[in-house]
Design a protein around this motif. Structure first.
Motif, PDB file in Angstrom:
ATOM      1  N   VAL A  95       0.837  -1.202   0.000  1.00  0.00           N
ATOM      2  CA  VAL A  95       0.000   0.000   0.000  1.00  0.00           C
ATOM      3  C   VAL A  95       0.874   1.256   0.000  1.00  0.00           C
ATOM      4  O   VAL A  95       0.605   2.206  -0.734  1.00  0.00           O
ATOM      5  CB  VAL A  95      -0.979   0.010   1.188  1.00  0.00           C
ATOM      6  N   ALA A  96       1.931   1.265   0.809  1.00  0.00           N
ATOM      7  CA  ALA A  96       2.795   2.449   0.901  1.00  0.00           C
ATOM      8  C   ALA A  96       3.414   2.798  -0.454  1.00  0.00           C
ATOM      9  O   ALA A  96       3.529   3.972  -0.810  1.00  0.00           O
ATOM     10  CB  ALA A  96       3.888   2.229   1.938  1.00  0.00           C
ATOM     11  N   GLU A  97       3.790   1.781  -1.210  1.00  0.00           N
ATOM     12  CA  GLU A  97       4.417   2.021  -2.508  1.00  0.00           C
ATOM     13  C   GLU A  97       3.410   2.274  -3.624  1.00  0.00           C
ATOM     14  O   GLU A  97       3.792   2.714  -4.707  1.00  0.00           O
ATOM     15  CB  GLU A  97       5.325   0.839  -2.869  1.00  0.00           C
ATOM     16  N   ASN A  98       2.145   1.987  -3.370  1.00  0.00           N
ATOM     17  CA  ASN A  98       1.090   2.167  -4.373  1.00  0.00           C
ATOM     18  C   ASN A  98      -0.150   2.766  -3.712  1.00  0.00           C
ATOM     19  O   ASN A  98      -1.256   2.255  -3.864  1.00  0.00           O
ATOM     20  CB  ASN A  98       0.738   0.816  -5.011  1.00  0.00           C
ATOM     21  N   PHE A  99       0.049   3.842  -2.983  1.00  0.00           N
ATOM     22  CA  PHE A  99      -0.959   4.373  -2.071  1.00  0.00           C
ATOM     23  C   PHE A  99      -2.286   4.704  -2.752  1.00  0.00           C
ATOM     24  O   PHE A  99      -3.344   4.493  -2.188  1.00  0.00           O
ATOM     25  CB  PHE A  99      -0.410   5.617  -1.362  1.00  0.00           C
TER      26      PHE A  99
END
Length: 187
Positions: A95-99
C-alpha cells in the motif's frame, strides 16, 4: 486446554509482525524535512497497520483474560487469523508504494475483513469451548462489532473502487474507532 501459553504465542507473533512492519519503513534519503515528507504515505500506512495490530492484540488480551478453556477449533481459527495478520507487513509496504491504487488497498481491506470474519468465528468457538463461563458468554453475546467492521470496510472498498482507493484504509481506521465508541453509546 489452558490459555496462558496460547496467549503468549499470540503476543509473540503480534510483536514480530509490528517489528517487521516498522523495519520496512524506508529511511529518509537526507536529513531534510522534504525527504521526510516524501515518506508520508509510508508513515500513514505504518500508523494504521500499527493501530490494526494493536487493536487485535488489545481485543484478544481483554477477551482471553476471562477465557478459562480453549479447544482445537479456537486454536486453529486463531492460527488462521494470525496467518492473515502476518501478511500485514507485506500489505503495508504494498500500500505504501502504491498508495493511490485500488488493488493494494483492496487486499489490505480484504485482510481486515477476513480477520473480522475469523474473529466472529473465534467468538463462536470460544463460547462453545467454555460454556460454563458466564462472563465470557455475556461479553461475546453482542458480537455486532465484527459485522460493523465488515460493513464499514466493505463501504470503503466500494468508495475505493469507484472514486478514491485510500478510502479503504481510512475505513479500516474508522472501524477501529467505531468499535470503541459504538458499544459505549449503545450501553
Amino acid at each position: 486446554m489452558e490459555t496462558e501459553r496460547f496467549e503468549a504465542l499470540i503476543d509473540a507473533i503480534l510483536a514480530i509482525i509490528i517489528t517487521i512492519i516498522v523495519l520496512e519503513i524506508p529511511l529518509a534519503s537526507t536529513g531534510s524535512w522534504e525527504s521526510l515528507l516524501e515518506l508520508k504515505y509510508e508513515f500513514i500506512i505504518y500508523a494504521i497497520s500499527f493501530i490494526v495490530v494493536f487493536n487485535f492484540w488489545n481485543f484478544n488480551n481483554n477477551l482471553f483474560s476471562i477465557v478459562n478453556r480453549i479447544d482445537w477449533k479456537v486454536i486453529w481459527s486463531m492460527g488462521l487469523s494470525l496467518f492473515i495478520m502476518s501478511l500485514l507487513p507485506y500489505l503495508t509496504t504494498f500500500v505504501a508504494e502504491n498508495f493511490n491504487l485500488f488493488l493494494p488497498q483492496f487486499f489490505y481491506g480484504l485482510s481486515y475483513i477476513a480477520t473480522a470474519i475469523l474473529s466472529k468465528l473465534i467468538s463462536k468457538f470460544l463460547k462453545e469451548s467454555d460454556p460454563g463461563n458466564i462472563a465470557l458468554q455475556v461479553v461475546l453475546e453482542k458480537d455486532y462489532i465484527f459485522m460493523m467492521t465488515i460493513v464499514l470496510v466493505s463501504i470503503g472498498m466500494i468508495i475505493g473502487y469507484l472514486a478514491y482507493p485510500p478510502a479503504i484504509i481510512t475505513s479500516c481506521l474508522i472501524s477501529i474507532v467505531a468499535i470503541w465508541i459504538v458499544p459505549k453509546v449503545l450501553n
